[in-house]
Design a protein around this motif. Structure first.
Motif, mmCIF file in Angstrom:
data_model
loop_
_atom_site.group_PDB
_atom_site.id
_atom_site.type_symbol
_atom_site.label_atom_id
_atom_site.label_comp_id
_atom_site.label_asym_id
_atom_site.label_seq_id
_atom_site.Cartn_x
_atom_site.Cartn_y
_atom_site.Cartn_z
ATOM 1 N N ASN B 20 0.835 -1.201 0.000
ATOM 2 C CA ASN B 20 0.000 0.000 0.000
ATOM 3 C C ASN B 20 0.876 1.259 0.000
ATOM 4 N N GLN B 97 -8.271 21.182 7.397
ATOM 5 C CA GLN B 97 -9.340 20.174 7.353
ATOM 6 C C GLN B 97 -9.135 19.146 8.457
ATOM 7 N N CYS B 98 -7.866 18.758 8.640
ATOM 8 C CA CYS B 98 -7.564 17.714 9.615
ATOM 9 C C CYS B 98 -7.777 18.190 11.054
ATOM 10 N N PRO B 103 -14.178 18.706 6.456
ATOM 11 C CA PRO B 103 -13.810 18.544 5.046
ATOM 12 C C PRO B 103 -14.006 19.811 4.223
ATOM 13 N N SER B 242 -2.987 13.127 12.679
ATOM 14 C CA SER B 242 -3.744 11.948 12.288
ATOM 15 C C SER B 242 -4.619 11.480 13.454
ATOM 16 N N ARG B 295 -7.134 12.157 -1.202
ATOM 17 C CA ARG B 295 -7.830 11.152 -0.385
ATOM 18 C C ARG B 295 -8.600 10.162 -1.261
ATOM 19 N N VAL B 299 -5.632 6.009 0.281
ATOM 20 C CA VAL B 299 -5.747 6.226 1.725
ATOM 21 C C VAL B 299 -4.449 5.757 2.378
ATOM 22 N N GLY B 300 -3.753 6.686 2.990
ATOM 23 C CA GLY B 300 -2.502 6.317 3.665
ATOM 24 C C GLY B 300 -2.381 7.074 4.964
ATOM 25 N N SER B 301 -1.137 7.356 5.364
ATOM 26 C CA SER B 301 -0.936 8.084 6.614
ATOM 27 C C SER B 301 -1.133 9.581 6.372
ATOM 28 N N ARG B 303 1.007 11.856 7.013
ATOM 29 C CA ARG B 303 2.238 12.409 6.429
ATOM 30 C C ARG B 303 2.188 12.284 4.906
ATOM 31 N N TRP B 358 -16.913 11.485 1.799
ATOM 32 C CA TRP B 358 -15.694 11.030 2.466
ATOM 33 C C TRP B 358 -16.023 9.912 3.416
#
Lengths: 253, 358
Positions: B20, B97-98, B103, B242, B295, B299-301, B303, B358
């Motif tokens: 991934n 957003q985070c 969003p 995260s 996104r 989908v990952g970390s 970072r 989302w």
């Protein structure tokens, strides 16, 4: 492991906890029960240091809660709230990896990743490792949160209504996972509504009414009279394999 | 579950995770290639015709003619500004957003861009910055508006943070508050324009149109330094961000001080936005749109999201700037107008789709 002494707490002017006292030993599973608004979740939030204790004292491993730093507490206490909504996609692997945050610096080490993979394997979530957590069912999601708690490797685990909205299979599965952690020597404080499950899995049951402890006893300490007083519901109690099955009969007017 | 099966499964999960990650690295690599290609292509786009041999001559023969001026003083700073400004705005959007779990958040939708523009206009019209420049020649005519842009952007940040802390504040409430702030600061800017003299009015209007073509090498250097420092900070803190996705209660139980983190992140993101806007002008929607595109792709970390959003933002702005310069030739549109045309429909789509998206 945990000692709560004379704990009182108010949201603005409304006093929700009044002089709460209890202790929890290593390897003990304690459930907090009581009607909605009786203060169960507030107790967990105070122990977790999310809410600042105003009156009274909480001791973890014989040390005052306030003497720990946030990171030190994260190494000792793991917490799963009632509701956990993710605004953005995150993989199951990344969600469980979060549990390693307090053990690591700015990024996850290989050891953190290996612990995470091991937890995923143990929970039989291998097929979902790279799946977006928002695409999982309620039961699977709760398993992921339990996984994060396992990766955190904390000695005291706090779970706020972990079986809410879950089907029978997942309810049982989640409780067996919590029981397995307790069998390893961890201490669990869990809030619950399903009294039959409570009686089956708890070592001790603390009943709350209007922010006060109404009763504190072993797994067979529930009685029809106590439930009637605390919940305002008439129930029948039956014995089954050493625990009690509670059948609600009617609301007491 | 047997120990042997568990070990085998563990290895498989780690391998899948690596696979991934590889996909996400491939995305990063593709974005870098596309940026390089778009940047090189952009060197040839403009009113003056430039060919490969002209560029070869400027680089290798040290030619100092008109072509040198076009490449070195007009096109290259413009391309690099598009890249850094796009990256900075997209990164600010991803961070906002985070940390607000929203969003719809971005410097533009939260009113921070408009507050910065008002600050710049305020310094031009009210603080009479021509007088300041006479006394402080090193200010080169732009640094006071930049400082004012930053100060006013902080006012918007404080208001947004205050609203987001209210119990009933939803993603939509915060953005509605952002729209109110945008209207307020736009009205303020219009009022200042009304009282401004011709020269001041021209300066203010020039400010409100986003255009990467206006920066000098010195200004680009400032934007780049701020971008590098703040990006390094965001990447260092990305794991904490995260965790904010799980909510404040979980973050607290994992050792993350969400209130402190939110405040420092909003401040850093708005510094980056204010510096970019104060030199480049308002460029909307890059910060909102790019994190969503990334996104959707992978989908990952957090970072990886930050890095890829930044790269995609840079690429989008280089392409948008090229389009703005060539689509209605000989008229050159400010790129801010074009990004609004592209971004506004997507914003409406996000609002309509809501959580399903989302």
């Amino acid at each position: 492991m945990l000692k709560v002494e004379n704990l009182s707490f108010s949201y603005s002017r409304e006093e929700v906890l009044k002089n709460i006292n209890f202790t929890a030993q290593k390897g003990e599973l304690i459930t907090l029960i009581g009607p909605n608004g009786s203060g169960k979740s507030t107790i967990l939030k105070c122990i977790n240091s999310y809410l600042k204790v105003e009156q009274g004292n909480i001791k973890i491993k014989a040390k005052d809660l306030l003497s720990y730093s946030k990171n030190e507490l994260a190494e000792i206490i793991a917490y799963i709230p009632q509701l956990e909504n993710y605004s953005f996609p995150l993989t199951v692997f990344e969600t469980i990896l979060m549990g390693r945050k307090s053990h690591s610096s700015w990024r996850a080490s290989q050891k953190d990743k290996e612990i995470t993979a091991e937890v995923i394997a143990k929970l039989d979530l291998g097929d979902f490792s790279c799946t977006n957590i928002n695409n999982l069912s309620g039961g699977q999601k709760q398993k992921v949160f339990i996984g994060r708690m396992m990766a955190q490797q904390a000695d005291l685990i706090l779970l706020d209504e972990p079986t809410n909205n879950l089907d029978l299979k997942h309810q049982l599965e989640i409780f067996e996972l919590i029981q397995a952690e307790v069998d390893k020597g961890k201490t669990a404080v869990v809030t619950m509504h399903d009294l039959s499950l409570v009686s089956r899995f708890s070592d001790r049951i603390i009943m709350l009414k209007d922010g006060k402890i109404y009763s504190d006893g072993d797994k067979n300490s529930l009685s029809a009279a106590k439930i009637n007083t605390v919940y305002g519901v008439e129930v029948s109690l039956k014995e089954h394999n050493g625990s009690q099955v509670i059948i609600p009969e009617r609301v007491v007017v | 579950m047997s120990r042997e099966f568990c070990d085998k499964e563990k290895k498989r999960i780690l391998a899948e995770q690596q696979e991934n990650n590889k996909k996400i690295y491939l995305l990063t690599f593709t974005l870098i290639i596309l940026i390089t290609a778009a940047a090189i292509y952009s060197l040839f786009i403009g009113s003056a015709q430039i060919e490969w041999r002209d560029i070869y001559r400027v680089i290798f023969s040290g030619s100092r003619g008109m072509v040198y001026n076009i490449i070195w003083n007009i096109r290259l700073p413009s391309i690099l500004t598009s890249l850094i400004a796009g990256m900075g705005l997209a990164l600010s959007g991803a961070v906002m957003q985070c940390i607000l779990k929203n969003p719809l958040a971005s410097p533009f939708t939260l009113g921070i861009s408009h507050a910065a523009a008002f600050g710049a206009a305020f310094s031009i019209v009210v603080l009479d910055f021509s007088a300041v420049i006479e006394n402080f020649a090193f200010l080169e005519g732009v640094y006071l508006p930049s400082a004012a842009a930053f100060l006013f952007s902080q006012i918007a940040v404080v208001i947004v943070l205050f609203i987001s802390r209210q119990n009933r504040a939803t993603a939509e409430t915060i953005v509605l508050a952002g729209i109110a702030l945008s209207s307020l600061f736009t009205a303020g800017t219009t009022a200042l324009q009304f009282f401004a003299d011709d020269l001041e009015l021209a300066s203010v209007i020039y400010w409100t149109f986003g255009d990467p073509g206006r920066t000098t090498w010195n200004q680009l250097l400032i934007i780049t330094i701020v971008f590098i420092i703040i990006t390094a900070y965001f990447i260092y803190q990305s794991w904490d961000y995260s965790i904010l996705n799980a909510g404040d209660e979980v973050a607290s139980s994992l050792g993350v001080d969400s209130a402190k983190l939110r405040l420092t992140a909003m401040t850093a993101a708005s510094i980056l936005t204010a510096v970019i806007i104060s030199f480049v002008g308002i460029i909307g929607f890059i910060g909102l749109v790019t994190p969503h595109i990334i996104r959707k792709i992978a989908v990952g970390s957090q970072r990886q999201l930050f890095i890829n959003s930044a790269l995609a933002g840079g690429l989008l702005l280089i392409i948008s700037d090229n389009l703005a310069r060539t689509a209605f030739r000989p008229v050159v549109l400010p790129v801010g107008v074009l990004t609004a045309f592209l971004g506004a429909p997507l914003f409406i789509y996000l609002v309509i789709k809501g959580r399903q998206y989302w």
